[in-house]
Structures are given as structure tokens and as C-alpha cells.
Write a protein that holds these residues in place. Sequence first.
Motif, PDB file in Angstrom:
ATOM      1  N   LEU A  44       0.838  -1.205   0.000  1.00 37.08           N
ATOM      2  CA  LEU A  44       0.000   0.000   0.000  1.00 37.08           C
ATOM      3  C   LEU A  44       0.870   1.252   0.000  1.00 37.08           C
ATOM      4  O   LEU A  44       0.606   2.207  -0.721  1.00 37.08           O
ATOM      5  N   GLU A  45       1.927   1.217   0.821  1.00 36.36           N
ATOM      6  CA  GLU A  45       2.806   2.398   0.886  1.00 36.36           C
ATOM      7  C   GLU A  45       3.476   2.633  -0.466  1.00 36.36           C
ATOM      8  O   GLU A  45       3.579   3.764  -0.932  1.00 36.36           O
ATOM      9  N   ARG A  46       3.884   1.535  -1.115  1.00 33.10           N
ATOM     10  CA  ARG A  46       4.537   1.661  -2.416  1.00 33.10           C
ATOM     11  C   ARG A  46       3.567   2.265  -3.448  1.00 33.10           C
ATOM     12  O   ARG A  46       3.924   3.147  -4.217  1.00 33.10           O
ATOM     13  N   ALA A  47       2.335   1.770  -3.438  1.00 30.43           N
ATOM     14  CA  ALA A  47       1.324   2.265  -4.392  1.00 30.43           C
ATOM     15  C   ALA A  47       0.983   3.727  -4.112  1.00 30.43           C
ATOM     16  O   ALA A  47       0.842   4.532  -5.028  1.00 30.43           O
ATOM     17  N   LYS A  48       0.871   4.054  -2.822  1.00 28.76           N
ATOM     18  CA  LYS A  48       0.521   5.431  -2.448  1.00 28.76           C
ATOM     19  C   LYS A  48       1.640   6.404  -2.820  1.00 28.76           C
ATOM     20  O   LYS A  48       1.392   7.508  -3.253  1.00 28.76           O
ATOM     21  N   ARG A  49       2.895   5.964  -2.625  1.00 27.30           N
ATOM     22  CA  ARG A  49       4.040   6.800  -3.002  1.00 27.30           C
ATOM     23  C   ARG A  49       4.016   7.076  -4.495  1.00 27.30           C
ATOM     24  O   ARG A  49       4.278   8.192  -4.936  1.00 27.30           O
ATOM     25  N   ALA A  50       3.719   6.036  -5.271  1.00 28.20           N
ATOM     26  CA  ALA A  50       3.717   6.186  -6.731  1.00 28.20           C
ATOM     27  C   ALA A  50       2.567   7.079  -7.188  1.00 28.20           C
ATOM     28  O   ALA A  50       2.724   7.859  -8.119  1.00 28.20           O
ATOM     29  N   ALA A  51       1.404   6.961  -6.527  1.00 26.56           N
ATOM     30  CA  ALA A  51       0.242   7.770  -6.922  1.00 26.56           C
ATOM     31  C   ALA A  51       0.508   9.242  -6.588  1.00 26.56           C
ATOM     32  O   ALA A  51       0.224  10.124  -7.395  1.00 26.56           O
ATOM     33  N   GLY A  52       1.038   9.490  -5.391  1.00 26.77           N
ATOM     34  CA  GLY A  52       1.532  10.823  -5.045  1.00 26.77           C
ATOM     35  C   GLY A  52       0.504  11.934  -4.902  1.00 26.77           C
ATOM     36  O   GLY A  52       0.869  13.100  -4.932  1.00 26.77           O
ATOM     37  N   ARG A  53      -0.796  11.589  -4.768  1.00 27.34           N
ATOM     38  CA  ARG A  53      -1.801  12.644  -4.580  1.00 27.34           C
ATOM     39  C   ARG A  53      -1.782  13.088  -3.123  1.00 27.34           C
ATOM     40  O   ARG A  53      -1.205  12.409  -2.266  1.00 27.34           O
ATOM     41  N   LEU A  54      -2.457  14.229  -2.861  1.00 24.73           N
ATOM     42  CA  LEU A  54      -2.457  14.764  -1.503  1.00 24.73           C
ATOM     43  C   LEU A  54      -3.039  13.748  -0.515  1.00 24.73           C
ATOM     44  O   LEU A  54      -2.498  13.529   0.561  1.00 24.73           O
ATOM     45  N   LYS A  55      -4.150  13.093  -0.895  1.00 22.05           N
ATOM     46  CA  LYS A  55      -4.776  12.123   0.005  1.00 22.05           C
ATOM     47  C   LYS A  55      -3.863  10.905   0.214  1.00 22.05           C
ATOM     48  O   LYS A  55      -3.940  10.243   1.242  1.00 22.05           O
ATOM     49  N   ASP A  56      -2.976  10.641  -0.769  1.00 21.36           N
ATOM     50  CA  ASP A  56      -2.048   9.519  -0.608  1.00 21.36           C
ATOM     51  C   ASP A  56      -1.001   9.824   0.458  1.00 21.36           C
ATOM     52  O   ASP A  56      -0.559   8.924   1.167  1.00 21.36           O
ATOM     53  N   LEU A  57      -0.627  11.107   0.569  1.00 19.19           N
ATOM     54  CA  LEU A  57       0.327  11.497   1.610  1.00 19.19           C
ATOM     55  C   LEU A  57      -0.270  11.231   2.990  1.00 19.19           C
ATOM     56  O   LEU A  57       0.403  10.740   3.897  1.00 19.19           O
ATOM     57  N   ALA A  58      -1.575  11.567   3.134  1.00 22.03           N
ATOM     58  CA  ALA A  58      -2.259  11.314   4.413  1.00 22.03           C
ATOM     59  C   ALA A  58      -2.305   9.813   4.690  1.00 22.03           C
ATOM     60  O   ALA A  58      -2.115   9.371   5.832  1.00 22.03           O
ATOM     61  N   ASP A  59      -2.533   9.028   3.643  1.00 14.64           N
ATOM     62  CA  ASP A  59      -2.574   7.573   3.808  1.00 14.64           C
ATOM     63  C   ASP A  59      -1.203   7.013   4.199  1.00 14.64           C
ATOM     64  O   ASP A  59      -1.109   6.113   5.020  1.00 14.64           O
ATOM     65  N   ILE A  60      -0.135   7.567   3.600  1.00 13.76           N
ATOM     66  CA  ILE A  60       1.220   7.100   3.935  1.00 13.76           C
ATOM     67  C   ILE A  60       1.497   7.365   5.408  1.00 13.76           C
ATOM     68  O   ILE A  60       2.036   6.523   6.121  1.00 13.76           O
ATOM     69  N   ALA A  61       1.087   8.552   5.871  1.00 16.93           N
ATOM     70  CA  ALA A  61       1.284   8.898   7.283  1.00 16.93           C
ATOM     71  C   ALA A  61       0.555   7.891   8.172  1.00 16.93           C
ATOM     72  O   ALA A  61       1.086   7.444   9.199  1.00 16.93           O
ATOM     73  N   GLU A  62      -0.654   7.501   7.774  1.00 15.40           N
ATOM     74  CA  GLU A  62      -1.425   6.552   8.573  1.00 15.40           C
ATOM     75  C   GLU A  62      -0.802   5.146   8.524  1.00 15.40           C
ATOM     76  O   GLU A  62      -0.737   4.456   9.536  1.00 15.40           O
ATOM     77  N   ILE A  63      -0.323   4.758   7.347  1.00 17.12           N
ATOM     78  CA  ILE A  63       0.340   3.439   7.204  1.00 17.12           C
ATOM     79  C   ILE A  63       1.544   3.375   8.138  1.00 17.12           C
ATOM     80  O   ILE A  63       1.762   2.388   8.831  1.00 17.12           O
ATOM     81  N   ARG A  64       2.318   4.447   8.164  1.00 16.12           N
ATOM     82  CA  ARG A  64       3.510   4.474   9.026  1.00 16.12           C
ATOM     83  C   ARG A  64       3.125   4.399  10.501  1.00 16.12           C
ATOM     84  O   ARG A  64       3.809   3.766  11.301  1.00 16.12           O
ATOM     85  N   GLU A  65       2.010   5.059  10.850  1.00 12.65           N
ATOM     86  CA  GLU A  65       1.556   5.025  12.240  1.00 12.65           C
ATOM     87  C   GLU A  65       1.077   3.610  12.603  1.00 12.65           C
ATOM     88  O   GLU A  65       1.352   3.127  13.703  1.00 12.65           O
ATOM     89  N   ILE A  66       0.379   2.958  11.670  1.00 10.13           N
ATOM     90  CA  ILE A  66      -0.068   1.574  11.915  1.00 10.13           C
ATOM     91  C   ILE A  66       1.153   0.679  12.134  1.00 10.13           C
ATOM     92  O   ILE A  66       1.200  -0.116  13.065  1.00 10.13           O
ATOM     93  N   LYS A  67       2.165   0.845  11.273  1.00  5.88           N
ATOM     94  CA  LYS A  67       3.389   0.033  11.398  1.00  5.88           C
ATOM     95  C   LYS A  67       4.061   0.285  12.746  1.00  5.88           C
ATOM     96  O   LYS A  67       4.523  -0.638  13.405  1.00  5.88           O
ATOM     97  N   ARG A  68       4.103   1.560  13.138  1.00  8.79           N
ATOM     98  CA  ARG A  68       4.767   1.932  14.403  1.00  8.79           C
ATOM     99  C   ARG A  68       4.034   1.311  15.583  1.00  8.79           C
ATOM    100  O   ARG A  68       4.645   0.723  16.466  1.00  8.79           O
ATOM    101  N   LEU A  69       2.702   1.404  15.569  1.00 11.92           N
ATOM    102  CA  LEU A  69       1.921   0.867  16.686  1.00 11.92           C
ATOM    103  C   LEU A  69       2.008  -0.659  16.760  1.00 11.92           C
ATOM    104  O   LEU A  69       1.942  -1.246  17.822  1.00 11.92           O
ATOM    105  N   ARG A  70       2.148  -1.290  15.603  1.00 12.83           N
ATOM    106  CA  ARG A  70       2.265  -2.754  15.564  1.00 12.83           C
ATOM    107  C   ARG A  70       3.682  -3.226  15.859  1.00 12.83           C
ATOM    108  O   ARG A  70       3.925  -4.410  16.006  1.00 12.83           O
ATOM    109  N   GLY A  71       4.609  -2.282  15.850  1.00 14.91           N
ATOM    110  CA  GLY A  71       6.011  -2.625  16.090  1.00 14.91           C
ATOM    111  C   GLY A  71       6.679  -3.243  14.875  1.00 14.91           C
ATOM    112  O   GLY A  71       7.663  -3.975  15.003  1.00 14.91           O
ATOM    113  N   ASP A  72       6.149  -2.974  13.660  1.00 13.88           N
ATOM    114  CA  ASP A  72       6.751  -3.524  12.419  1.00 13.88           C
ATOM    115  C   ASP A  72       8.074  -2.825  12.114  1.00 13.88           C
ATOM    116  O   ASP A  72       8.203  -1.636  12.306  1.00 13.88           O
TER     117      ASP A  72
END
Lengths: 84, 160
Positions: free
Chosen positions: B132-160
Motif C-alpha cells: 500500500l505504501e509503495r502504491a501510495k508513493r507512486a500515486a503521489g496525490r495529496l490524500k495519498d500522503l495522508a494515507d502514507i502517514a497513517e500506514i507508518r503510524e499503523i506500522k509503528r503501533l504494531r512494532g513492524d
Amino acid sequence: MNAPSNHQSRYAYFRAIRRGVYAIRPRFRLSRRRRERASQDDILAALPSGVDPTLLIAAFAKTPTERLETMRSAALSLEAMRAR
Amino acid sequence: VIPDYEALLSALDGHEVEFVVIGAVALVLHGSARVTRDLDICYSRTRPHLARLAAALKPFRPMLRGADRDLPFTLDVPTLRAGLNFTLETSAGDLDLLGDVTGIGEHTAVKRLSVVMNVYGRDVRVLSLEGLERAKRAAGRLKDLADIAEIREIKRLRGD
């Protein structure tokens, strides 16, 4: 670039390896760390994420089906509000 | 129309369609608080799977979203072969079929980056957070940036 002397541009940052194949000279290459960073990374680092971790933690306690159904209920509620 | 996810996923799985859930629904399945109005899937473009996909969706009377009601449209194998990405309106809600995901590639590559989740009692392939992060980075729209931030937070909370 080691282009012929009559070529209008001779760029210093390419080197011809063989016919039609060029390599970027080492001192002009991006560092590995820099290559792996996307352009968005700087923006993401500069802005607060705005992500509410409590929502994520609440979602983790649910099964994937429950997460999807919760989202669907929210979407239906929004739809109903818009219709009013 | 908000999709009836259970009906769509059950039909696709029941017809043994090779697909991966991508987009916002994949994010939600991983724990995101996003709200979306459609279901996006990346589908296999091999001929047998195209036939299964067409058969699975036929009961939902798929039409091209936003197209004139009078426009003749039949979602069958020749139609699927002639196109790649389809934005559909079905009786079970909006469905996007993607033959290729920007930043990842076709179904085989997307499948490699997927995980299996139990959704409505069925094992469904869902694009991983990494994918998802790879796809969102490639799409690069404003809403994708918000999604990347959320993906990173999910990873952080899960300890990935």
C-alpha cells in the motif's frame, strides 16, 4: 559527456562506457540513502501527520470483518446525512 | 451506493477469481480509520480468471460508472481483454477493477505483496502495508500522503 567536439553540449557528469551506453560519474551519483527516499518523505517529515492513534488502536481490537463493517456503517451514516 | 462488501467478496471468492483487495478498503482491513465508497481490486488477466470474474459479477449487472444509461455495455471476457482498468457501478455498489497498480505492476506482482485475511469467513488476499505504501508513493496525490502517514503510524503501533 565525452561527446564529439562538435557536439553542442558536453556534460561532465556522464561517461561513455560503450556505444550508446553511459554511466553517471561517481561524484554525481545520489547516495543510497538519498535514492531510497521519495520526494514525499520531506513533506511527510515536515508536516504533523494528523493521525489519531486511538482510532487505530480501537481498530486493532476488531477483526478485519468488523473493521470493514464499522467503516461501512460510517459511510452509510454520512450518506444519510448528505441526503437530508 | 456504498458497496455490499460481503456480497461482492463472496461472489468473487465463490467463483475462484484471482484478485487482491487494494486501495482504501485494504487500508481499512489493516486498521485504518479511512471511510470509502467503493471497493478496489486488482485482478488476474489470464483468460480463465477473466471468465470467472465476468461470471462472478454478472448477477450484479455491472455498468460503467458515470456513463449514459443507454450506453450498451456487457462485462464479458472480450470487454475485459480490451481494457485494463474499469470503474463499475453494480447493484451491490461501486467496484473498481484494476489490471495494474501504479508503483507495483500487474496482479502477479501485487499478489506477491499481499497477505491473506479472513473477511466474512473467507480467505481474501489483501495488499500488505508495504504494498500500500509503495502504491501510495507512486500515486503521489495529496490524500495519498495522508494515507502514507497513517500506514507508518499503523506500522509503528504494531512494532513492524
